[in-house]
Enzyme design. Structure first.
Site, PDB file in Angstrom:
ATOM      1  N   GLY A 145      10.635 -64.387  -3.579  1.00 31.90           N
ATOM      2  CA  GLY A 145      10.777 -62.934  -3.613  1.00 31.90           C
ATOM      3  C   GLY A 145       9.481 -62.196  -3.900  1.00 31.90           C
ATOM      4  N   GLU A 202      16.620 -69.128 -10.182  1.00 32.68           N
ATOM      5  CA  GLU A 202      17.154 -67.932 -10.868  1.00 32.68           C
ATOM      6  C   GLU A 202      18.251 -68.333 -11.852  1.00 32.68           C
ATOM      7  OE1 GLU A 202      17.918 -65.762  -7.259  1.00 32.68           O
ATOM      8  OE2 GLU A 202      15.760 -65.608  -6.942  1.00 32.68           O
ATOM      9  N   GLU A 246      11.467 -75.080  -3.886  1.00 31.08           N
ATOM     10  CA  GLU A 246      11.198 -73.644  -3.987  1.00 31.08           C
ATOM     11  C   GLU A 246      10.223 -73.391  -5.141  1.00 31.08           C
ATOM     12  OE1 GLU A 246      14.745 -71.353  -2.014  1.00 31.08           O
ATOM     13  OE2 GLU A 246      14.910 -71.359  -4.182  1.00 31.08           O
ATOM     14  N   HIS A 286      19.386 -73.397  -8.584  1.00 33.36           N
ATOM     15  CA  HIS A 286      18.386 -72.429  -8.113  1.00 33.36           C
ATOM     16  C   HIS A 286      17.555 -71.947  -9.306  1.00 33.36           C
ATOM     17  CE1 HIS A 286      16.584 -68.791  -6.492  1.00 33.36           C
ATOM     18  NE2 HIS A 286      16.787 -69.331  -5.296  1.00 33.36           N
ATOM     19  N   SER A 303       9.810 -66.962   0.169  1.00 31.41           N
ATOM     20  CA  SER A 303       9.203 -66.005   1.101  1.00 31.41           C
ATOM     21  C   SER A 303       9.027 -66.572   2.509  1.00 31.41           C
ATOM     22  CB  SER A 303       7.861 -65.487   0.554  1.00 31.41           C
ATOM     23  OG  SER A 303       8.067 -64.813  -0.677  1.00 31.41           O
ATOM     24  N   ASN A 317      20.343 -67.894   1.542  1.00 28.91           N
ATOM     25  CA  ASN A 317      20.862 -67.629   0.201  1.00 28.91           C
ATOM     26  C   ASN A 317      20.910 -66.116   0.039  1.00 28.91           C
ATOM     27  OD1 ASN A 317      21.418 -67.346  -2.485  1.00 28.91           O
ATOM     28  ND2 ASN A 317      19.519 -68.306  -3.229  1.00 28.91           N
ATOM     29  N   LYS A 374      22.062 -64.469  -2.338  1.00 32.06           N
ATOM     30  CA  LYS A 374      21.943 -64.051  -3.750  1.00 32.06           C
ATOM     31  C   LYS A 374      22.997 -62.970  -4.064  1.00 32.06           C
ATOM     32  CE  LYS A 374      17.187 -65.576  -3.639  1.00 32.06           C
ATOM     33  NZ  LYS A 374      15.819 -65.472  -4.159  1.00 32.06           N
TER      34      LYS A 374
HETATM   35  P1  13P Z   1      12.963 -65.310  -0.744  1.00 30.23           P
HETATM   36  O1  13P Z   1      13.052 -65.892   0.649  1.00 30.23           O
HETATM   37  O2  13P Z   1      13.517 -63.938  -0.858  1.00 30.23           O
HETATM   38  O3  13P Z   1      11.598 -65.492  -1.321  1.00 30.23           O
HETATM   39  O4  13P Z   1      13.945 -66.223  -1.651  1.00 30.23           O
HETATM   40  C1  13P Z   1      13.831 -67.584  -1.592  1.00 30.23           C
HETATM   41  C2  13P Z   1      14.963 -68.181  -2.336  1.00 30.23           C
HETATM   42  O5  13P Z   1      15.022 -68.104  -3.549  1.00 30.23           O
HETATM   43  C3  13P Z   1      16.023 -68.819  -1.564  1.00 30.23           C
HETATM   44  O6  13P Z   1      16.894 -69.518  -2.387  1.00 30.23           O
END
Ligand code: 13P
Length: 250
Positions: A172, A96, A166, A94, A212, A9, A11
């Protein structure tokens, strides 16, 4: 045996020319992979990613899809626009998007059904917040999110869905759920799918871990029985690290 699925992803990162270069690097690294490999760039980078991955084993996913076929929805993308552009997968719900853009369990369900109707393969994200984990209600959260996401989805279609677990507190932040914690919740999600559809679906549906995941911890996470892959943020932007994760998904 469920084939593992490693999805990046990206982002809100990379311009189209940067996305082209990253996709080309990943295509080279992913050659001969024994898992499914997916990259999910921003919408404007999709054409560059589709072009760069043509004829390879790397598929392209989108980061969102709207649930209406067309109309006055400024800024949104319909499922058939994505399929025509060469997109195969789509991330839905997601955390976010839930946190910053008003995504709810109900809109996740609408998007999942719209994606499936158009022939896209949904990657539906679920996961508890830190407060929910601390209050001991993480099971309730992922059960509710999973059940509502799949409302009205047939058993045949449910088999095409990937669920990404997740935990919000691990995204993150550098904090990974331990392999046992991640496996436990992926197991709860699989049980939830079993109560909805029976083992015919729960044995084949793929459940990823995300939060992560990196080159150092992927092998331990991916060795767990209920973890069928990873949804990777930060590490998916680094071709060498992403390659290690792909290699760990045997
Ligand atoms: P990170 O791997 O940067 O923690 O992000 C995970 C994520 O949100 C993947 O969709």
């Amino acid at each position: 045996m469920r084939k593992k699925i490693i999805a990046g992803n990206w982002k809100m990162n990379k311009t189209p020319s940067e996305a082209k270069a990253l996709a080309e690097a990943i295509v080279t690294k992913a050659e001969g992979a024994s898992c499914d490999v997916v990259i999910c760039p921003t919408a404007i980078c999709i054409p560059a990613a589709v072009e760069a991955t043509k004829g390879s084993n790397v598929a392209v996913g989108a980061q969102n899809v709207h649930f209406k076929e067309s109309g006055a929805y400024t800024g949104e993308l319909a499922a058939n626009m994505l399929t025509e552009a060469g997109v195969k997968y789509v991330i839905i719900g997601h955390s976010e998007r839930r946190q910053y853009f008003g995504e709810t369990d109900e809109t996740v369900n609408l998007r999942t059904k719209a994606a499936l109707a158009a022939g896209l393969l949904p990657i539906v994200c679920v996961g508890e917040s830190l407060t929910e984990r601390e209050q001991g209600i993480m099971d309730d959260t992922v059960r509710r999110q999973t059940k509502i996401a799949l409302l009205g989805v047939s058993a045949e279609d449910a088999k095409k869905v990937t669920i990404a677990y997740e935990p919000v507190w691990a995204i993150g932040t550098g904090k990974t759920a331990t392999a046992d914690q991640a496996d436990e919740v992926c197991g709860i999600i699989r049980e939830t799918v079993k109560t909805l559809y029976g083992s015919e679906v729960s044995d084949v549906i793929r459940i990823q871990y995300g939060g992560s995941m990196n080159a150092g911890n992927a092998a331990e996470l991916l060795a767990k029985p209920n973890i069928d892959g990873g949804l990777i943020g930060g590490a998916s932007l680094k071709p060498d690290d992403f390659a290690v994760i792909i290699g760990a998904a045997k």
